[in-house]
Design a protein around this motif. Structure first.
Motif, PDB file in Angstrom:
ATOM      1  N   GLN A  71     -10.175  36.855   6.589  1.00  0.00           N
ATOM      2  CA  GLN A  71     -10.108  37.866   5.754  1.00  0.00           C
ATOM      3  C   GLN A  71      -9.965  39.200   6.626  1.00  0.00           C
ATOM      4  O   GLN A  71      -8.964  39.855   6.222  1.00  0.00           O
ATOM      5  CB  GLN A  71     -11.431  38.057   5.024  1.00  0.00           C
ATOM      6  N   ASN A  72     -10.772  39.338   7.750  1.00  0.00           N
ATOM      7  CA  ASN A  72     -10.559  40.565   8.496  1.00  0.00           C
ATOM      8  C   ASN A  72      -9.186  40.645   9.168  1.00  0.00           C
ATOM      9  O   ASN A  72      -8.517  41.812   9.445  1.00  0.00           O
ATOM     10  CB  ASN A  72     -11.827  40.561   9.597  1.00  0.00           C
ATOM     11  N   THR A  73      -8.714  39.427   9.728  1.00  0.00           N
ATOM     12  CA  THR A  73      -7.602  39.273  10.254  1.00  0.00           C
ATOM     13  C   THR A  73      -6.394  39.893   9.435  1.00  0.00           C
ATOM     14  O   THR A  73      -5.428  40.587   9.593  1.00  0.00           O
ATOM     15  CB  THR A  73      -7.119  37.961  10.850  1.00  0.00           C
ATOM     16  N   VAL A  74      -6.241  39.352   8.137  1.00  0.00           N
ATOM     17  CA  VAL A  74      -5.308  39.706   7.171  1.00  0.00           C
ATOM     18  C   VAL A  74      -5.574  41.089   6.797  1.00  0.00           C
ATOM     19  O   VAL A  74      -4.420  41.822   6.638  1.00  0.00           O
ATOM     20  CB  VAL A  74      -5.142  38.777   5.972  1.00  0.00           C
ATOM     21  N   GLN A  75      -6.670  41.791   6.597  1.00  0.00           N
ATOM     22  CA  GLN A  75      -6.736  43.127   6.211  1.00  0.00           C
ATOM     23  C   GLN A  75      -6.308  44.105   7.282  1.00  0.00           C
ATOM     24  O   GLN A  75      -5.630  44.987   6.886  1.00  0.00           O
ATOM     25  CB  GLN A  75      -8.390  43.174   6.056  1.00  0.00           C
ATOM     26  N   ASN A  76      -6.601  43.542   8.754  1.00  0.00           N
ATOM     27  CA  ASN A  76      -6.060  44.548   9.644  1.00  0.00           C
ATOM     28  C   ASN A  76      -4.578  44.427   9.698  1.00  0.00           C
ATOM     29  O   ASN A  76      -3.991  45.419  10.147  1.00  0.00           O
ATOM     30  CB  ASN A  76      -6.759  44.031  10.997  1.00  0.00           C
ATOM     31  N   LEU A  77      -3.755  43.315   9.344  1.00  0.00           N
ATOM     32  CA  LEU A  77      -2.535  43.232   9.418  1.00  0.00           C
ATOM     33  C   LEU A  77      -1.983  44.089   8.411  1.00  0.00           C
ATOM     34  O   LEU A  77      -0.575  44.612   8.928  1.00  0.00           O
ATOM     35  CB  LEU A  77      -1.813  41.605   9.304  1.00  0.00           C
ATOM     36  N   ILE A  78      -2.781  44.143   7.281  1.00  0.00           N
ATOM     37  CA  ILE A  78      -2.066  44.858   6.105  1.00  0.00           C
ATOM     38  C   ILE A  78      -2.080  46.412   6.669  1.00  0.00           C
ATOM     39  O   ILE A  78      -1.171  47.376   6.541  1.00  0.00           O
ATOM     40  CB  ILE A  78      -2.732  44.696   4.896  1.00  0.00           C
ATOM     41  N   ASP A  79      -3.290  46.942   7.160  1.00  0.00           N
ATOM     42  CA  ASP A  79      -3.732  48.209   7.499  1.00  0.00           C
ATOM     43  C   ASP A  79      -3.356  48.941   8.702  1.00  0.00           C
ATOM     44  O   ASP A  79      -3.062  50.074   8.788  1.00  0.00           O
ATOM     45  CB  ASP A  79      -5.284  48.357   7.024  1.00  0.00           C
ATOM     46  N   PRO A 137      -0.205  44.059  19.711  1.00  0.00           N
ATOM     47  CA  PRO A 137      -0.431  43.143  18.638  1.00  0.00           C
ATOM     48  C   PRO A 137      -1.543  43.112  18.070  1.00  0.00           C
ATOM     49  O   PRO A 137      -2.678  43.664  18.788  1.00  0.00           O
ATOM     50  CB  PRO A 137      -0.192  41.708  19.408  1.00  0.00           C
ATOM     51  N   GLY A 138      -1.912  42.367  17.064  1.00  0.00           N
ATOM     52  CA  GLY A 138      -3.279  42.029  16.415  1.00  0.00           C
ATOM     53  C   GLY A 138      -3.524  40.753  17.147  1.00  0.00           C
ATOM     54  O   GLY A 138      -2.752  40.174  17.785  1.00  0.00           O
ATOM     55  N   MET A 139      -4.815  40.682  17.445  1.00  0.00           N
ATOM     56  CA  MET A 139      -5.269  39.522  18.094  1.00  0.00           C
ATOM     57  C   MET A 139      -6.349  38.506  17.413  1.00  0.00           C
ATOM     58  O   MET A 139      -7.406  39.128  17.152  1.00  0.00           O
ATOM     59  CB  MET A 139      -5.877  39.867  19.661  1.00  0.00           C
ATOM     60  N   LEU A 140      -6.075  37.306  17.552  1.00  0.00           N
ATOM     61  CA  LEU A 140      -7.029  36.272  17.067  1.00  0.00           C
ATOM     62  C   LEU A 140      -7.468  35.532  18.234  1.00  0.00           C
ATOM     63  O   LEU A 140      -6.691  34.905  18.860  1.00  0.00           O
ATOM     64  CB  LEU A 140      -6.253  35.387  15.945  1.00  0.00           C
ATOM     65  N   LEU A 141      -8.606  35.615  18.732  1.00  0.00           N
ATOM     66  CA  LEU A 141      -9.306  35.438  19.851  1.00  0.00           C
ATOM     67  C   LEU A 141     -10.130  34.359  19.973  1.00  0.00           C
ATOM     68  O   LEU A 141     -11.169  34.509  18.911  1.00  0.00           O
ATOM     69  CB  LEU A 141      -9.926  36.622  20.552  1.00  0.00           C
ATOM     70  N   GLU A 192      -9.954  39.956  16.246  1.00  0.00           N
ATOM     71  CA  GLU A 192     -10.685  39.166  15.472  1.00  0.00           C
ATOM     72  C   GLU A 192     -11.152  37.783  16.381  1.00  0.00           C
ATOM     73  O   GLU A 192     -10.427  37.286  16.873  1.00  0.00           O
ATOM     74  CB  GLU A 192     -10.200  38.963  14.143  1.00  0.00           C
ATOM     75  N   LEU A 193     -12.387  37.648  16.378  1.00  0.00           N
ATOM     76  CA  LEU A 193     -13.026  36.269  16.924  1.00  0.00           C
ATOM     77  C   LEU A 193     -12.897  35.301  16.303  1.00  0.00           C
ATOM     78  O   LEU A 193     -13.469  35.239  15.129  1.00  0.00           O
ATOM     79  CB  LEU A 193     -14.394  36.788  17.640  1.00  0.00           C
ATOM     80  N   VAL A 194     -12.346  33.877  16.612  1.00  0.00           N
ATOM     81  CA  VAL A 194     -12.418  32.887  15.948  1.00  0.00           C
ATOM     82  C   VAL A 194     -14.098  32.290  16.243  1.00  0.00           C
ATOM     83  O   VAL A 194     -14.267  31.861  17.397  1.00  0.00           O
ATOM     84  CB  VAL A 194     -11.731  31.814  16.672  1.00  0.00           C
TER      85      VAL A 194
END
Length: 727
Positions: A29-37, A45-49, A235-237
Motif C-alpha cells: 500500500q505504501n509503495t503504490v501510494q508513494n508512486l501516485i503522490d 526512482p521509487g525503491m522497493l528494498l 519501502e522495505l520488503v
C-alpha cells in the motif's frame, strides 16, 4: 492532498490468493501510494528494498495489482539480461494474474514475442510487458510505444526495474563490458521515460543502499563533501519467518555446536586451480577417492548424496512427499572448466559405484565419514536415521543412478531446464548443476543443500556475489541443517564482510539510526580520513563499523618459542609501562586503564611482529590503525584521542576450534573482558589485551603471546570504512 487508495478486483484476487500478512500489505500500500503522490524517474526512482531471495517479486506483483486498481494501465517489467529470467518472470505473472487473464481483463507479453498487430480491443486491457535490459529489447519497446501503439504512450504506465543491480555499489572497473552496457541501457530507459507524460518508476533490488544512505551534506576533518544520489522514496520488503539469509551463514555459524557452525567447509586455493582446467596428471582416476588435493570436491559430492538420502529417509518416516535436491558447482565462467569439472564429478560417481561393488570397506568408510559430519548438525526435533539405513539408501541411490550431473552454461541450457514455475527443473532425486555466469542472474533453484563456490569476489558487485550462492530464501530448517557450503577462506571472509555491510546499512535505514544515514570513509595518502564515494569502494577491503563491533587478527601462528621470548619480554615491559603511566584507571576493574592512541598503535605494531599469518589469512594492521584513528578522533569528549585497554593474563585458548576444525576467533569471553570493554567503550574504543600462554597441546608453539581485540565505541554510527577504492 493524498488520495485514498482504491482496492478493486485486481488486488482482491491477489490478496486472497497470496494471503499477505499485515506487514506485506503495508509495504504494498505504501509503495503504490508513494508512486501516485511522488514524481519518480530512473534517475530518482521509487525503491522497493528487500533481502536476497526474500519475497521482493511477491511484493512488486502485489503492488502491480493495487496500481491497476488505482488508474495504472500498463506495467513494463525490466529483468536482468537473461531470456531465462524473462521466461521465469512471464510465467510467474501469468500464474499470479490467471483470473484476470481468464476473464479477458489483462494480457501478459514477452516483448520479443508480441503479436505484430494488437487490436484496440486488446489494447484496452490492462497490460504487462516483460523485457530484458538489452539493446534490442529496449529498441523494441521504444518502437512499440511511439510508433506501433501510440495510444499506450498516453496511458498511465508503471516501469518496474527488477533486480536493479546497476543501482548498487559498482566496485569493478567501469570499463568492464557489462557495466558499460548497463549504463547504455539506463540511458535508453531515461530517453523513453522523458517522452512519456504519465509514468512512474520503481526499482526492486537488494543492495543499493550506498547510493542514498550517505548523509546529504557530509564533511569529515574539513575535507571535501560527498553528495549522494537518493531515490524518491523507499519501502522495505518485510522478511518472513521462514527466511534464511546471511545471519545463518555468517553469524549463527560462529556459535559453537549450533547447526549453522557446521555449514561452511573450507577448501584450498590449490583445489580451485586444479578444477580450473583439465589436468589428468594431478587428478588420476585410480586416486579420486583418496587424493588429498581434491578433498573438498570429493567431500562435497559425497555429502550431497548422503544429505539428500538422509532427508528422504526423514520424509519417509513422517509420511511426507520425498523431495528432490540440488547442488551447485560455480567456480568460473570458462566452458572448458565446466566440462573438466563434469568429467571429474562423473568419474568420481563411477569410482563410488565401483567401490560399492568391489571394495565395500572403503565405500563404507567414505559414507560413514560423511554421515558423521552431517550428524553433527542434526536438529533436536527431527529424527536422524541410523547409519545402516543411510548406507543402504545411498547404495540404492547410486545403483539406481539418482544422481544427475548437468552443465548449465548458456541461456539455451537454462531455458531447456526450466520447469513450469520458472525454476531449474529437478529431474532426479539428486541434481548437481555445474555452471558459470548464467547462474549469476537470479535463476531460482529449489531445495539447494550444497554449494561449491570459487568465483573471485573482488571482481563483482555485492548483489551479484551474494546471489551466486543461491543459499538465501525460504528454506526448511531441516534442509539447512544438512546444507554444506564449500569455498576458500578468502572468499568466505569477503562474503562475510558483504553480509555485515548489507546488514549494517539495512539496520540504519530500518531503525532511522543516524537519521537513516551511513558514512562512507577511506584513508588518503597521508593516512587522513576523508569521505568516500560509495560507488568507488572495493567491497573485499571494507569493514562495517557499528557499536560494539570486534576487530581482531585471526588465522595465525606465533613465532618459534626462542624467537618469540625476547620480543615478548619487550612487550611485557611496554604493557607494564603503559599501565603505570595510564591517563586513568577504571575503579571497578583495576586491570582496565585509559591510554593515548599513539602508544596503542606502537603496541599493536610490536604484537604483529610476533605473528606468522597462515596462507589465505592476513592481519591488515594499517587498516586497523586507520580505524582506531577515526574512532578516537570522531568524538568531542575529553577522552578524545585515547583508548581503553582491558588487560587479561594467564589465558589458555586453543588455536583451532575443535567443533569446526577452524581457527579460533573468540579469544575474549563475553561474560568478562568483552562485557567490561563494551561498558568502558562509550565514546572511545577499547582494546582487549589477552596474554595467552600459547601451550603446545593447544596448537601453539609453547610461548606466551598477546592477542588483541579492538571494540568500537557505543556511540559509533554505522560507518563503512574502505581500505581500497577504485579511482
Amino acid at each position: 492532498m493524498t488520495s485514498e487508495l482504491v482496492v478493486g478486483d485486481y488486488f482482491k484476487h491477489l490478496k486472497e490468493k497470496n494471503k499477505y500478512n499485515k506487514y506485506e500489505l503495508n509495504t504494498i500500500q505504501n509503495t503504490v501510494q508513494n508512486l501516485i503522490d511522488i514524481s519518480t524517474s530512473s534517475k530518482k526512482p521509487g525503491m522497493l528494498l528487500g533481502n536476497i531471495q526474500s519475497g521482493k517479486t511477491r511484493s512488486f506483483i502485489g503492488a502491480m495489482g493495487l496500481a491497476y486498481d488505482n488508474g495504472y494501465d500498463v506495467v513494463i517489467i525490466f529483468t536482468k539480461n537473461s531470456s531465462a529470467l524473462v521466461k521465469q518472470t512471464y510465467e510467474r505473472i501469468e500464474q499470479e494474474y490467471s483470473e484476470a487473464i481468464d476473464q479477458d481483463q489483462l494480457a501478459v507479453y514477452d516483448i520479443m514475442k508480441m503479436p505484430e498487430k494488437l487490436r484496440n480491443y486488446e489494447l484496452k486491457k490492462k497490460l504487462v510487458i516483460v523485457l530484458k535490459k538489452e539493446k534490442k529489447n529496449m529498441e523494441r519497446l521504444e518502437k512499440l510505444l511511439f510508433e506501433q501503439y501510440i495510444v499506450l504512450a498516453s496511458r498511465k504506465l508503471l516501469f518496474i526495474d527488477d533486480e536493479a543491480d546497476f543501482a548498487s555499489v559498482a566496485y569493478e572497473n567501469v570499463k568492464e563490458k557489462n557495466i558499460v552496457e548497463l549504463r547504455v541501457i539506463a540511458g535508453q530507459i531515461d530517453h523513453i521515460r522523458a517522452k512519456l507524460v504519465n509514468a512512474s518508476y520503481l526499482q526492486v533490488t537488494a543492495t543499493p543502499y550506498s547510493l542514498y544512505l550517505q548523509p546529504e551534506d557530509m564533511e569529515i576533518h574539513k575535507h571535501k563533501r560527498y553528495q549522494p544520489k537518493r531515490p524518491a522514496f523507499t519501502e522495505l520488503v518485510p522478511i518472513h519467518n521462514r527466511y534464511i539469509g546471511g545471519e545463518m551463514y555468517f553469524e549463527l555459524s560462529k556459535i559453537e555446536d549450533h547447526p549453522a557452525s557446521y555449514i561452511y567447509h573450507e577448501i584450498q586455493e590449490e583445489e580451485l586451480k586444479i578444477l580450473a582446467k583439465s589436468d589428468k596428471r594431478r587428478v588420476k582416476a585410480d586416486t579420486l577417492l583418496t587424493n588429498p588435493r581434491i578433498e573438498g570436491i570429493r567431500s562435497a559430492l559425497i555429502n550431497f548424496i548422503v544429505a539428500g538420502k538422509i532427508r528422504n529417509l526423514q520424509q519417509c518416516k513422517l509420511g511426507d512427499r520425498l523431495q528432490k535436491y540440488a547442488f551447485i558447482i560455480h567456480t568460473m565462467t570458462s566452458k572448458s572448466a565446466h566440462q573438466w569439472q563434469e568429467d571429474v564429478a562423473v568419474l568420481m560417481e563411477d569410482k563410488l559405484v565401483e567401490a560399492l561393488k568391489n571394495d565395500p570397506a572403503t565405500f563404507k568408510d567414505l559414507i560413514l565419514q560423511s554421515y558423521n559430519d552431517l550428524k553433527r548438525s542434526k536438529l533436536n526435533d527431527v529424527a536422524f536415521p541410523s547409519f545402516s539405513e543411510v548406507l543402504e539408501s545411498v547404495k540404492e541411490s547410486l545403483l539406481d543412478q539418482e544422481l544427475l550431473i548437468e552443465i548449465v552454461n548458456s541461456e539455451k541450457d537454462v531455458e531447456n531446464l526450466l520447469d513450469k514455475s520458472g525454476q531449474l527443473k529437478l529431474r532426479t532425486p539428486l541434481n548437481l548443476f555445474i555452471g558459470g555466469q548464467i547462474l549469476d542472474r537470479g535463476i531460482t533453484i529449489g531445495n539447494l543443500i550444497g554449494f561449491y563456490y570459487g568465483r573471485n569476489p573482488q571482481k563483482f558487485q555485492q548483489d551479484t556475489v551474494l546471489q551466486h550462492s543461491r543459499m538465501y530464501g525460504a528454506r526448511p530448517l531441516a534442509d539447512v541443517a544438512l546444507t554444506r557450503f564449500y569455498t576458500t577462506n578468502r572468499i568466505y571472509s569477503v562474503m562475510e564482510r558483504m553480509h555485515e555491510f548489507d546488514k549494517g546499512l539495512r539496520q540504519a535505514f530500518e531503525t532511522g539510526a543516524n537519521g537513516g544515514e551511513v558514512t562512507f570513509i577511506r584513508k588518503d595518502l597521508n593516512h587522513n580520513i576523508i569521505p568516500c564515494n560509495p560507488n568507488k569502494i572495493l567491497l573485499s577491503s571494507i569493514h562495517t563499523l557499528k557499536a560494539g563491533k570486534r576487530l581482531l587478527p585471526i588465522g595465525f601462528q606465533t613465532l618459534p618459542k626462542t624467537q618469540l621470548k625476547p620480543k615478548m619480554n619487550k612487550i611485557d615491559a611496554y604493557v607494564k609501562q603503559l599501565r603505570e603511566n595510564a591517563v586513568k584507571v577504571d575503579t571497578e576493574d583495576r586491570r582496565s586503564f585509559l591510554v593515548r592512541k599513539e602508544v596503542v598503535v606502537r603496541l599493536l605494531q610490536q604484537i604483529a611482529e610476533t605473528y606468522v599469518m597462515q596462507e589465505n589469512y592476513e592481519w591488515d594492521l594499517d587498516q586497523h590503525v586507520a580505524i582506531l584513528n577515526y574512532l578516537t578522533e570522531e568524538n568531542e569528549t575529553r577522552d578524545r584521542g585515547k583508548i581503553w585497554i582491558v588487560l587479561r593474563e594467564n589465558r589458555n585458548i586453543g588455536r583451532i576450534r575443535s567443533s569446526t576444525n577452524s581457527f579460533e576467533d573468540s579469544p575474549a569471553t563475553t561474560q568478562d573482558e568483552l562485557k567490561v570493554a563494551r561498558k568502558l567503550a562509550k565514546t572511545v574504543p577499547a582494546l582487549i589485551l589477552t596474554r595467552q600462554n600459547g601451550l603446545l597441546e593447544q596448537g601453539w608453539r609453547g610461548g606466551a603471546f598477546y592477542w588483541p581485540v579492538i571494540v568500537t565505541p557505543e556511540t559509533t554510527q554505522t560507518t563503512i570504512f574502505a581500505n581500497k577504492t577504485i579511482d
